[in-house]
Structure formats: structure tokens, C-alpha cells
Design a protein around this motif. Sequence first.
Motif, mmCIF file in Angstrom:
data_model
loop_
_atom_site.group_PDB
_atom_site.id
_atom_site.type_symbol
_atom_site.label_atom_id
_atom_site.label_comp_id
_atom_site.label_asym_id
_atom_site.label_seq_id
_atom_site.Cartn_x
_atom_site.Cartn_y
_atom_site.Cartn_z
ATOM 1 N N HIS A 25 0.829 -1.212 0.000
ATOM 2 C CA HIS A 25 0.000 0.000 0.000
ATOM 3 C C HIS A 25 0.869 1.271 0.000
ATOM 4 C CE1 HIS A 25 0.502 -1.134 4.226
ATOM 5 N NE2 HIS A 25 0.440 0.156 4.506
ATOM 6 N N TYR A 26 2.074 1.198 0.555
ATOM 7 C CA TYR A 26 2.992 2.340 0.456
ATOM 8 C C TYR A 26 3.424 2.533 -0.997
ATOM 9 C CZ TYR A 26 3.682 2.302 5.556
ATOM 10 O OH TYR A 26 3.524 2.362 6.898
ATOM 11 N N CYS A 27 3.761 1.431 -1.643
ATOM 12 C CA CYS A 27 4.178 1.514 -3.048
ATOM 13 C C CYS A 27 3.054 2.055 -3.914
ATOM 14 C CB CYS A 27 4.629 0.147 -3.550
ATOM 15 S SG CYS A 27 6.124 -0.457 -2.748
ATOM 16 N N ASP A 28 1.808 1.607 -3.649
ATOM 17 C CA ASP A 28 0.663 2.125 -4.402
ATOM 18 C C ASP A 28 0.542 3.637 -4.227
ATOM 19 O OD1 ASP A 28 0.037 -0.390 -5.293
ATOM 20 O OD2 ASP A 28 -1.606 -0.709 -3.871
ATOM 21 N N PHE A 29 0.683 4.090 -2.983
ATOM 22 C CA PHE A 29 0.594 5.521 -2.717
ATOM 23 C C PHE A 29 1.687 6.284 -3.460
ATOM 24 C CE2 PHE A 29 2.125 9.140 -0.177
ATOM 25 C CZ PHE A 29 1.007 9.958 -0.266
ATOM 26 N N LEU A 30 2.937 5.800 -3.362
ATOM 27 C CA LEU A 30 4.046 6.496 -4.023
ATOM 28 C C LEU A 30 3.887 6.496 -5.535
ATOM 29 C CD1 LEU A 30 7.022 5.240 -1.847
ATOM 30 C CD2 LEU A 30 6.085 7.555 -1.940
ATOM 31 N N LEU A 31 3.436 5.365 -6.096
ATOM 32 C CA LEU A 31 3.232 5.321 -7.546
ATOM 33 C C LEU A 31 2.139 6.298 -7.972
ATOM 34 C CD1 LEU A 31 3.558 1.532 -8.352
ATOM 35 C CD2 LEU A 31 5.036 3.373 -9.146
ATOM 36 N N THR A 32 1.067 6.350 -7.215
ATOM 37 C CA THR A 32 0.002 7.303 -7.537
ATOM 38 C C THR A 32 0.523 8.736 -7.456
ATOM 39 O OG1 THR A 32 -1.631 5.766 -6.643
ATOM 40 C CG2 THR A 32 -2.333 8.042 -6.936
ATOM 41 N N LEU A 33 1.350 8.993 -6.471
ATOM 42 C CA LEU A 33 1.919 10.323 -6.292
ATOM 43 C C LEU A 33 2.842 10.694 -7.454
ATOM 44 C CD1 LEU A 33 2.145 12.703 -4.252
ATOM 45 C CD2 LEU A 33 4.183 11.545 -3.371
ATOM 46 N N TYR A 34 3.763 9.833 -7.791
ATOM 47 C CA TYR A 34 4.731 10.148 -8.838
ATOM 48 C C TYR A 34 4.152 10.046 -10.244
ATOM 49 C CZ TYR A 34 8.620 10.616 -5.658
ATOM 50 O OH TYR A 34 9.452 11.069 -4.682
ATOM 51 N N GLU A 41 -5.045 3.041 -11.492
ATOM 52 C CA GLU A 41 -5.955 1.916 -11.424
ATOM 53 C C GLU A 41 -5.248 0.581 -11.594
ATOM 54 O OE1 GLU A 41 -5.620 3.719 -15.338
ATOM 55 O OE2 GLU A 41 -6.641 4.538 -13.612
ATOM 56 N N GLU A 42 -4.113 0.554 -12.256
ATOM 57 C CA GLU A 42 -3.405 -0.721 -12.404
ATOM 58 C C GLU A 42 -2.696 -1.125 -11.124
ATOM 59 O OE1 GLU A 42 0.967 0.220 -14.246
ATOM 60 O OE2 GLU A 42 -0.748 0.348 -15.575
ATOM 61 N N THR A 43 -2.453 -0.189 -10.219
ATOM 62 C CA THR A 43 -1.796 -0.524 -8.968
ATOM 63 C C THR A 43 -2.796 -0.735 -7.837
ATOM 64 O OG1 THR A 43 -1.575 1.777 -8.330
ATOM 65 C CG2 THR A 43 0.224 0.811 -9.612
ATOM 66 N N SER A 44 -4.048 -0.545 -8.119
ATOM 67 C CA SER A 44 -5.054 -0.634 -7.080
ATOM 68 C C SER A 44 -5.211 -2.059 -6.570
ATOM 69 C CB SER A 44 -6.388 -0.142 -7.639
ATOM 70 O OG SER A 44 -7.417 -0.413 -6.738
ATOM 71 N N PHE A 45 -5.467 -2.173 -5.280
ATOM 72 C CA PHE A 45 -5.695 -3.462 -4.648
ATOM 73 C C PHE A 45 -6.893 -4.155 -5.277
ATOM 74 C CE2 PHE A 45 -8.196 -5.679 -1.382
ATOM 75 C CZ PHE A 45 -7.324 -6.706 -1.096
ATOM 76 N N PHE A 46 -7.956 -3.409 -5.550
ATOM 77 C CA PHE A 46 -9.166 -4.005 -6.077
ATOM 78 C C PHE A 46 -9.008 -4.479 -7.509
ATOM 79 C CE2 PHE A 46 -10.637 -1.310 -2.620
ATOM 80 C CZ PHE A 46 -11.284 -2.262 -1.868
ATOM 81 N N LYS A 47 -8.046 -3.943 -8.224
ATOM 82 C CA LYS A 47 -7.793 -4.420 -9.582
ATOM 83 C C LYS A 47 -7.190 -5.819 -9.532
ATOM 84 C CE LYS A 47 -7.801 -3.144 -13.909
ATOM 85 N NZ LYS A 47 -8.996 -2.777 -14.594
ATOM 86 N N LYS A 48 -6.299 -6.044 -8.556
ATOM 87 C CA LYS A 48 -5.646 -7.340 -8.431
ATOM 88 C C LYS A 48 -6.523 -8.354 -7.721
ATOM 89 C CE LYS A 48 -1.701 -5.179 -7.225
ATOM 90 N NZ LYS A 48 -0.659 -5.064 -6.280
ATOM 91 N N PHE A 49 -7.299 -7.903 -6.766
ATOM 92 C CA PHE A 49 -8.105 -8.803 -5.961
ATOM 93 C C PHE A 49 -9.552 -8.716 -6.412
ATOM 94 C CE2 PHE A 49 -10.796 -9.669 -2.311
ATOM 95 C CZ PHE A 49 -10.389 -10.951 -2.045
ATOM 96 N N THR A 50 -10.028 -9.765 -7.009
ATOM 97 C CA THR A 50 -11.411 -9.779 -7.471
ATOM 98 C C THR A 50 -12.277 -10.521 -6.465
ATOM 99 O OG1 THR A 50 -11.106 -11.826 -8.674
ATOM 100 C CG2 THR A 50 -10.653 -9.783 -9.876
ATOM 101 N N LEU A 51 -13.537 -10.524 -6.701
ATOM 102 C CA LEU A 51 -14.474 -11.205 -5.822
ATOM 103 C C LEU A 51 -14.559 -12.701 -6.101
ATOM 104 C CD1 LEU A 51 -17.393 -8.642 -5.692
ATOM 105 C CD2 LEU A 51 -15.716 -9.154 -3.927
ATOM 106 N N ILE A 52 -13.885 -13.167 -7.137
ATOM 107 C CA ILE A 52 -13.973 -14.582 -7.507
ATOM 108 C C ILE A 52 -13.528 -15.504 -6.373
ATOM 109 C CG2 ILE A 52 -13.101 -16.340 -9.097
ATOM 110 C CD1 ILE A 52 -13.223 -14.173 -11.279
#
Length: 174
Positions: A25-34, A41-52
Amino acid sequence: MRKERKEIVIREIKHWRKSKLLPEHYCDFLLTLYMEGEGAEETSFFKKFTLIPLIMVYAMFLLTVLIFYFTQFPLLLQIGIAIIFAVAIFMIAKQVEQHSLLLARLYQLMAAMIVYLLTMQIGFAIMGNHTLVLGFATLINGLLWTLIGWKWKTKLFFLSGVMAFILAIVIFIR
């Protein structure tokens, strides 16, 4: 910041995430920032984790309960299905553990409940509908959960095992 420097920083952050030098989640924040919101959206947790996985685990748990209590399947078929579902849920929990420890623990607990139901089902098939079966199944699973909790350093399993011991004592006293 110059474009070349941004690209270097972004590559470095992606490397940190891949090698787990920083929490995801730190990396996601930094990537979104930079990246200034681009590609977030490609770094989002929900993109990687589906409801399946969630739907699969709940479906396997509910199917196990339905098979045990609302069908006339032979005992060996019930045992086989329950074992397959419990192993599958444990494997899904292992995969989900990277993204959400809480969901992984929930899945592990659901698989443990399938094993508990399986133990009771086998005991009832051997000894009939007797209270001792319930007590011994609870005691055996409580011991197993306590050992798993101690080995994996998981409070949830350890406390579940202790509570199962207490419940088994209450069943035997009664």
C-alpha cells in the motif's frame, strides 16, 4: 521533476514492490503520487483482488454444508468432497494472504470448520447420534486448532482451539 527522473523513481518503486522492500500500500501511494494519478488503477488493490476467490470459498463452504445435511450422498463421497473443498480453500487462502491477511484468516477458519463438520460426520456415522461424538470431535479439532495457532502464530486459531477445549469440557460434563 524531469520526466527521466520520474521514470527512474517509478521503476525503483515498482522494484521495491516486487521485492517487497516496502509494503504494497505504500508503493501504491508512491506510484500514484509520482505518476500523478495516471495508471493508478493498475496498482489498485481491487484491480488485483477480485471477488472470484470470495465467491468460490463461500460456495464451497455452503455446498459442503448442503451435502452433509440435506443430501443422501454416500459417506465416502461426502468425505471426498469435503476434503477437496477444505484443501482448495486452504490453497485459496494461501494465495489471498499476500493481499489481505484478514481474508486469508477467514478462509482458513472456514476450511477448519469444514474439517470440524467432517470429523463430526465421520463420528456420527461410526457411533450414531451420540453426545460423545460431538465432544470428541470438538476436543480433537480444538487440539488441532491450538497447535496450528501456536505453530503459525495465529491468535485466531489459538483462541478458537482454546474455546473448543472449553466447549468440549462443557459437553463432557453435561
